[in-house]
Motif scaffolding. Structure first.
Motif, PDB file in Angstrom:
ATOM      1  N   UNK A  94       0.845  -1.182   0.000  1.00  0.00           N
ATOM      2  CA  UNK A  94       0.000   0.000   0.000  1.00  0.00           C
ATOM      3  C   UNK A  94       0.885   1.237   0.000  1.00  0.00           C
ATOM      4  N   UNK A  95       0.255   2.407  -0.123  1.00  0.00           N
ATOM      5  CA  UNK A  95       0.982   3.641  -0.445  1.00  0.00           C
ATOM      6  C   UNK A  95       0.264   4.843   0.153  1.00  0.00           C
ATOM      7  N   UNK A  96       1.048   5.830   0.567  1.00  0.00           N
ATOM      8  CA  UNK A  96       0.476   7.105   1.019  1.00  0.00           C
ATOM      9  C   UNK A  96       1.433   8.236   0.679  1.00  0.00           C
ATOM     10  N   UNK A  97       0.849   9.378   0.321  1.00  0.00           N
ATOM     11  CA  UNK A  97       1.633  10.591   0.044  1.00  0.00           C
ATOM     12  C   UNK A  97       0.713  11.789   0.180  1.00  0.00           C
ATOM     13  N   UNK A  98       1.257  12.910   0.643  1.00  0.00           N
ATOM     14  CA  UNK A  98       0.415  14.090   0.823  1.00  0.00           C
ATOM     15  C   UNK A  98      -0.095  14.632  -0.500  1.00  0.00           C
ATOM     16  N   UNK A 149      -8.377  19.480   7.357  1.00  0.00           N
ATOM     17  CA  UNK A 149      -7.073  20.139   7.311  1.00  0.00           C
ATOM     18  C   UNK A 149      -6.054  19.207   6.668  1.00  0.00           C
ATOM     19  N   UNK A 150      -4.877  19.741   6.320  1.00  0.00           N
ATOM     20  CA  UNK A 150      -3.851  18.917   5.684  1.00  0.00           C
ATOM     21  C   UNK A 150      -3.415  17.782   6.598  1.00  0.00           C
ATOM     22  N   UNK A 151      -3.305  18.070   7.896  1.00  0.00           N
ATOM     23  CA  UNK A 151      -2.925  17.022   8.834  1.00  0.00           C
ATOM     24  C   UNK A 151      -3.969  15.935   8.938  1.00  0.00           C
ATOM     25  N   UNK A 176       5.209  16.049   4.541  1.00  0.00           N
ATOM     26  CA  UNK A 176       5.413  17.359   3.914  1.00  0.00           C
ATOM     27  C   UNK A 176       4.237  18.274   4.222  1.00  0.00           C
ATOM     28  N   UNK A 177       4.534  19.516   4.564  1.00  0.00           N
ATOM     29  CA  UNK A 177       3.545  20.569   4.836  1.00  0.00           C
ATOM     30  C   UNK A 177       2.753  20.366   6.123  1.00  0.00           C
ATOM     31  N   UNK A 178       3.142  19.398   6.953  1.00  0.00           N
ATOM     32  CA  UNK A 178       2.445  19.197   8.222  1.00  0.00           C
ATOM     33  C   UNK A 178       3.119  19.992   9.326  1.00  0.00           C
ATOM     34  N   UNK A 179       2.322  20.431  10.302  1.00  0.00           N
ATOM     35  CA  UNK A 179       2.943  21.120  11.433  1.00  0.00           C
ATOM     36  C   UNK A 179       3.701  20.090  12.273  1.00  0.00           C
ATOM     37  N   UNK A 180       4.655  20.549  13.095  1.00  0.00           N
ATOM     38  CA  UNK A 180       5.545  19.615  13.805  1.00  0.00           C
ATOM     39  C   UNK A 180       4.829  18.588  14.667  1.00  0.00           C
ATOM     40  N   UNK A 206      12.626  14.858   2.298  1.00  0.00           N
ATOM     41  CA  UNK A 206      13.693  15.854   2.220  1.00  0.00           C
ATOM     42  C   UNK A 206      14.063  16.381   3.602  1.00  0.00           C
ATOM     43  N   UNK A 207      13.398  15.874   4.624  1.00  0.00           N
ATOM     44  CA  UNK A 207      13.641  16.308   6.004  1.00  0.00           C
ATOM     45  C   UNK A 207      14.664  15.362   6.630  1.00  0.00           C
ATOM     46  N   UNK A 208      15.923  15.807   6.674  1.00  0.00           N
ATOM     47  CA  UNK A 208      16.994  14.926   7.130  1.00  0.00           C
ATOM     48  C   UNK A 208      16.907  14.621   8.619  1.00  0.00           C
ATOM     49  N   UNK A 209      16.380  15.553   9.400  1.00  0.00           N
ATOM     50  CA  UNK A 209      16.212  15.298  10.838  1.00  0.00           C
ATOM     51  C   UNK A 209      15.175  14.199  11.049  1.00  0.00           C
TER      52      UNK A 209
END
Length: 262
Positions: A94-98, A149-151, A176-180, A206-209
């Motif tokens: 299965x798969x998910x992406x914003x 909302x996006x989240x 991506x684009x989610x609040x912390x 792309x978030x290395x942390x």
């Protein structure tokens, strides 16, 4: 929460690797998008697929999903050859992406029910109720997904991705684009999935942390080639860099030079 097996294996024991990719290539005329890459994902492992835009990450994921046909090479999911037995291999994927939300004109419940029917999920009503609770979506069950909302939409997408209890979960920029706080919640859900179940995860970001926190192993992809592979917490020092982000930038700037010499 345990993730029980939802489909029978043909062998007495499950395959050693959830995903095995060998010499995989994709070309468009004279353009090489993916160039003979090989890698594997073990059970209970989260692997990061890293690289700049245009490196071939999404192309690789689309080939694993069966959306794109490889020019050459092979893909095995739970030991099942994707080309020879596409439907059977994809039953446990299965798969998910914003950037790929569920249909916005359907309610959360309607989306989960329709996708559950597509995946052939047994005892679907019970499974939907489990996921609504797990992803804190119960109060949105009759709300159209497009107004969330996006989240919240991200959580719906992850619930959809968990419907068939996948052995291989593909996540393309899932936070991506989610609040912390929401991003941390998503990371915790995926870590629980990998640790407590029988599956593995391929995660692009792309978030290395985030990658350092979540992934056990990373693959650096550039211009369709895997340049480096290793533990994200130790790999930078092995190549003379302080952080994973510094290593990422160095590889992105010198995409045709491997860093074997450090």
């Amino acid at each position: 929460m345990r993730y029980p097996v939802s489909w029978p294996m043909t062998a007495s024991q499950p395959a050693a690797n959830v995903l095995y990719v060998s010499e995989l290539s994709k070309t468009y005329g004279s353009t090489v998008a993916v160039d003979k890459i090989s890698f594997k994902i073990r059970r209970n492992e989260i692997v990061g697929l890293l690289g700049p835009n245009g490196a071939g990450k999404t192309t690789t994921i689309n080939m694993v999903l069966g959306v794109l046909e490889p020019t050459a090479g092979s893909i095995q999911i739970e030991g099942i050859d994707l080309k020879a037995h596409r439907s059977r291999a994809l039953e446990c994927t299965n798969f998910a992406a914003v950037y790929a939300p569920v249909p916005g004109n359907l309610t959360v419940y309607q989306n989960l029910r329709i996708f559950g029917m597509i995946y052939g999920v047994q005892d679907l009503q019970h499974r939907i109720e489990e996921l609504l609770e797990q992803f804190n979506l119960a109060r949105f069950r009759n709300v159209k997904s497009g107004v969330l909302s996006s989240g919240e939409q991200t959580r719906v997408g992850l619930a959809k991705a968990m419907l068939n209890r996948p052995r291989l979960l593909l996540l393309d920029e899932p936070t991506a684009s989610l609040d912390p706080s929401v991003a941390q919640e998503v990371r915790n859900q995926i870590r629980d999935f990998a640790a407590q179940g029988h599956g593995g995860v391929l995660w692009t970001s792309h978030n290395m942390y985030e990658v350092e926190e979540v992934c056990r192993r990373v693959l650096f992809l550039s211009r369709g080639k895997i340049l480096l592979e290793g533990d994200p917490r130790t790999l930078p020092r092995e190549h003379g860099k302080e952080t994973l982000e510094e290593l990422f930038i160095a590889l992105a700037r010198e995409p045709l030079i491997t860093m074997e010499a450090g």
